[in-house]
Design an enzyme around this catalytic site. Structure first.
Site, PDB file in Angstrom:
ATOM      1  N   GLY A  83       0.848  -1.140   0.046  1.00 54.74           N
ATOM      2  CA  GLY A  83      -0.065   0.004   0.185  1.00 54.74           C
ATOM      3  C   GLY A  83       0.808   1.229   0.089  1.00 54.74           C
ATOM      4  O   GLY A  83       2.146   1.204  -0.069  1.00 54.74           O
ATOM      5  N   GLY A  97       3.571   5.229   6.631  1.00 53.97           N
ATOM      6  CA  GLY A  97       2.310   5.689   7.552  1.00 53.97           C
ATOM      7  C   GLY A  97       2.139   4.393   8.589  1.00 53.97           C
ATOM      8  O   GLY A  97       1.695   4.659   9.841  1.00 53.97           O
ATOM      9  N   GLU A 104      10.142  -1.944   3.883  1.00 48.68           N
ATOM     10  CA  GLU A 104       9.572  -1.996   2.595  1.00 48.68           C
ATOM     11  C   GLU A 104      10.253  -1.554   1.532  1.00 48.68           C
ATOM     12  O   GLU A 104      10.363  -1.787   0.288  1.00 48.68           O
ATOM     13  CB  GLU A 104       8.303  -1.100   2.838  1.00 48.68           C
TER      14      GLU A 104
HETATM   15  C1  5RP Z   1       3.332   0.987   5.972  1.00 56.59           C
HETATM   16  C2  5RP Z   1       3.064   1.709   4.832  1.00 56.59           C
HETATM   17  C3  5RP Z   1       1.637   1.251   4.328  1.00 56.59           C
HETATM   18  O1  5RP Z   1       1.621   0.882   3.216  1.00 56.59           O
HETATM   19  C4  5RP Z   1       0.907   2.811   4.060  1.00 56.59           C
HETATM   20  O2  5RP Z   1       0.931   3.514   5.305  1.00 56.59           O
HETATM   21  C5  5RP Z   1      -0.499   2.518   3.623  1.00 56.59           C
HETATM   22  O3  5RP Z   1      -1.273   1.948   4.658  1.00 56.59           O
HETATM   23  P1  5RP Z   1      -2.888   1.525   4.533  1.00 56.59           P
HETATM   24  O4  5RP Z   1      -2.754   0.632   3.438  1.00 56.59           O
HETATM   25  O5  5RP Z   1      -3.177   1.084   5.992  1.00 56.59           O
HETATM   26  O6  5RP Z   1      -3.528   2.781   4.227  1.00 56.59           O
HETATM   27  O7  5RP Z   1       3.856   2.335   4.095  1.00 56.59           O
HETATM   28  O8  5RP Z   1       4.695   1.406   6.282  1.00 56.59           O
END
Ligand code: 5RP
Length: 232
Positions: A83, A97, A104
């Site tokens: 994501g 986030g 990642e």
């Molecule tokens: C985690 C990330 C997530 O992929 C990004 O924050 C999106 O999160 P969500 O799918 O809950 O909206 O980068 O480090």
């Protein structure tokens, strides 16, 4: 994003998965839906091996009997599915986030292809943050002072009233980008500071992004790719 939209994206993403692939498994609620769908695909006989980007993803993959490999065990990764937090028209991406930005990014860099799943709210004209910056705790005053000198607001990420600690044992500063003109340059500058492990500005851009509009999945290709976007 609504759960239903995440499931629609997850089911579209599984069409990119082939038997025998080594898959990078992202982190976050959207990826969680994808891993749920992947778990069913494996249960029905699909054969993949995953490389997880967080302890949370390891736990989910283990629970769903998706075989995992460590990074040391692979020479390449075929595809990462993950994501995002924001993407601009040039496919510049902010992530982190969920706090898993470092792993990642490493897994994305080792992947031949990158596929991101994003609902409409993730698309922006300009990346405006916050930009997560993973730091060693000892360097916090130094990094914060650097940002203060640039008149940039910064917030230490917390969870349950305590500093949020990443899987690697570091802190995250969420940096306001409103005063920042050139995010790419700014992220590079931050990255050069002693004590900064990584930022949520992902230099390596995705090959494809799947998004969902009124229940329909749309596949967007990176501007450098010629095959264009379209409904899938
Ligand atoms: C985690 C990330 C997530 O992929 C990004 O924050 C999106 O999160 P969500 O799918 O809950 O909206 O980068 O480090």
């Amino acid at each position: 994003m609504y759960e239903q939209e995440k499931t629609i994206l997850a089911k579209a993403a599984i069409k990119h998965v082939r038997n025998g692939m080594i898959l990078g498994l992202g982190t976050g609620s959207t990826t969680r839906s994808f891993i749920d769908v992947l778990g069913k695909w494996v249960e029905e006989g699909g054969q993949v091996q995953g490389v997880a980007t967080s302890d949370e993803t390891v736990e989910q993959a283990n629970r769903l009997n998706i075989p995992l490999l460590s990074l040391e065990e692979v020479t390449h990764i075929d595809l990462i599915v993950d994501g995002i937090d924001q993407i601009d028209p040039h496919f510049r991406v902010l992530k982190g986030g969920g706090g898993a930005l470092f792993r990642e990014k490493v897994v994305a860099l080792m992947s031949r292809k990158i596929l991101y799943l994003a609902d409409a709210s993730k698309f922006v004209h300009h990346l405006n943050g916050p930009l997560p910056v993973e730091i060693d705790a000892f360097a916090r005053p130094y990094v914060e002072r650097f940002l203060q000198d640039k008149h940039v607001d910064v917030t230490l990420r917390e969870q349950g009233g305590k500093p949020f600690v990443t899987d690697g044992g570091h802190l995250i500063l969420d940096v306001d980008l409103k005063q920042v003109q050139d995010v790419q340059h700014f992220a590079k500058e931050l990255k050069s500071l002693t004590g900064v492990l990584e930022t949520g500005y992902f230099e390596r851009q995705p090959d494809h992004v799947l998004t969902v509009e009124q229940g329909q999945v749309r596949q967007l290709a990176h501007p450098d790719l010629r095959d264009g976007g379209g409904l899938v």
